[in-house]
Design a protein around this motif. Sequence first.
Motif, PDB file in Angstrom:
ATOM      1  N   LEU A   1      -7.165  14.193   1.179  1.00 28.12           N
ATOM      2  CA  LEU A   1      -8.168  14.082   2.239  1.00 28.12           C
ATOM      3  C   LEU A   1      -8.571  12.646   2.454  1.00 28.12           C
ATOM      4  CD1 LEU A   1     -10.705  16.865   1.399  1.00 28.12           C
ATOM      5  CD2 LEU A   1      -9.437  16.554   3.540  1.00 28.12           C
ATOM      6  N   CYS A   2      -8.778  11.965   1.351  1.00 31.89           N
ATOM      7  CA  CYS A   2      -9.248  10.600   1.401  1.00 31.89           C
ATOM      8  C   CYS A   2      -8.529   9.864   0.287  1.00 31.89           C
ATOM      9  CB  CYS A   2     -10.753  10.564   1.198  1.00 31.89           C
ATOM     10  SG  CYS A   2     -11.460   8.948   1.433  1.00 31.89           S
TER      11      CYS A   2
ATOM     12  N   ASN B   1      -1.506   6.708   1.994  1.00 34.52           N
ATOM     13  CA  ASN B   1      -2.910   6.311   2.114  1.00 34.52           C
ATOM     14  C   ASN B   1      -3.163   5.891   3.571  1.00 34.52           C
ATOM     15  OD1 ASN B   1      -5.498   5.493   1.591  1.00 34.52           O
ATOM     16  ND2 ASN B   1      -4.967   4.001   0.025  1.00 34.52           N
TER      17      ASN B   1
ATOM     18  N   ARG C   1     -16.423   8.968   1.844  1.00 31.28           N
ATOM     19  CA  ARG C   1     -16.617   7.687   1.148  1.00 31.28           C
ATOM     20  C   ARG C   1     -17.999   7.157   1.492  1.00 31.28           C
ATOM     21  NH1 ARG C   1     -12.543   2.814   2.491  1.00 31.28           N
ATOM     22  NH2 ARG C   1     -13.773   2.637   4.400  1.00 31.28           N
TER      23      ARG C   1
ATOM     24  N   SER D   1      -8.141  -2.548   4.539  1.00 30.22           N
ATOM     25  CA  SER D   1      -8.718  -3.828   4.144  1.00 30.22           C
ATOM     26  C   SER D   1      -7.580  -4.824   3.871  1.00 30.22           C
ATOM     27  CB  SER D   1      -9.583  -3.635   2.905  1.00 30.22           C
ATOM     28  OG  SER D   1      -8.872  -2.921   1.919  1.00 30.22           O
TER      29      SER D   1
ATOM     30  N   ARG E   1       0.840  -1.203   0.000  1.00 34.70           N
ATOM     31  CA  ARG E   1       0.000   0.000   0.000  1.00 34.70           C
ATOM     32  C   ARG E   1       0.868   1.243   0.000  1.00 34.70           C
ATOM     33  NH1 ARG E   1      -5.359   0.783   2.162  1.00 34.70           N
ATOM     34  NH2 ARG E   1      -5.705   2.732   3.235  1.00 34.70           N
TER      35      ARG E   1
ATOM     36  N   THR F   1      -5.460  14.535  11.098  1.00 36.28           N
ATOM     37  CA  THR F   1      -6.735  13.912  11.470  1.00 36.28           C
ATOM     38  C   THR F   1      -6.565  12.399  11.472  1.00 36.28           C
ATOM     39  OG1 THR F   1      -7.368  13.914   9.149  1.00 36.28           O
ATOM     40  CG2 THR F   1      -8.170  15.755  10.491  1.00 36.28           C
TER      41      THR F   1
ATOM     42  N   GLY G   1      -7.904   7.047  -0.478  1.00 38.22           N
ATOM     43  CA  GLY G   1      -8.567   5.892  -1.060  1.00 38.22           C
ATOM     44  C   GLY G   1      -9.228   6.236  -2.387  1.00 38.22           C
TER      45      GLY G   1
END
Length: 334
Positions: free
Chosen positions: A219-220, A59, A192, A140, A55, A114, A222
């Motif tokens: 921010l995200c 992330n 999400r 995951s 990964r 965060t 993913g």
Amino acid sequence: MQTLILDSKEENIAKCARYIARGGVVAFPTETVYGLGADAFNADAVKEIFRVKGRPSDNPLIVHVCSARGIREVAENISPLAEKLISEFMPGALTLVLKKKKGLPDCVTAGLDTVGVRMPSNSVCREFLRACGVPICAPSANTSTKPSPTCAQHVYDDLYGKIPYVLDGGECEIGLESTILDVSGAAPRLLRAGGISKEALEKACGCSIEVVAGNTVALCPGMKYKHYSPKAEVLFSAYYGGMSERIAEVYDTLVLSGKRPVILCADFNAEKYGERKMYKMGADYRAYARLLFASLRRADAENYDTVLAEGVPSDGIGAAIINRLVKSSGGKII
Ligand code: AMP
Ligand code: MG
């Protein structure tokens, strides 16, 4: 290293917890998808998650806790709105993005200030978290880019030889990842779509929730990577009156060109496809969600080269299904 699938009896949960205490990485069940966990306060163990999974280190991971006290070990400045959402939706498939506590290693949050925190409801997961006694951060438990794992065998297939234990909690009840809601700023923002619907969150918040789309900021993260992709090409249809006819037409064209397609369809549409190859995705969209990732893996195992997925209505769990289909198809809509 050999990988063992361990059933969820107490001594196996204790064995996994001892391995976590030694700085190890273990796969465990949740109601959303299986997670690949380590002690969130052990930076070396956390880095091992990124290595095992392949990964990208930018992330961030989600921190899993089994109590409200656990949330306060990793987050601070929790707003009254966040407190309300915690009491209404936790345990459950909601991840809240909160202000991170200084003591939490930066590698958990990919350097963000965060932290995403979740309290799973799955009973095996809760026993495991309790036995660990520390917050467990986890993405995951699939190899990066593959569909997320919804049973122990999926984890085994992806990560054999890389981790010693997969704690088996059976099939995930939801089958798609958690909803991520950022409540670290002035107004809540949906990062999400997932197991908890936007409509339910808006009702609890008493306001409409902005959906953050695209991948311009970290921010995200993913959102930014290739995701949920089987070997087969995924094509999906918008949800509309002529959907089944269109899917059948594309199926027939593919077969004529020598392809091996399979259709993912709601049970109530199955007869529209006649003798064409299909996987029935259940009687409602919760079932579709639960079966989606397993069906993408099954298509690879059964040597289909194209998955033709029916679209679904965009409310409730449908928003999360559409989001995953968009990502696994790379946006290829028929
Ligand atoms: P995974 O469990 O593999 O879906 O990965 C966890 C996902 O949670 C990441 O890809 C991010 O999208 C999200 N996430 C975790 N922490 C944060 C955070 N602090 N801010 C925004 N998103 C986060
Ligand atoms: Mg993931």
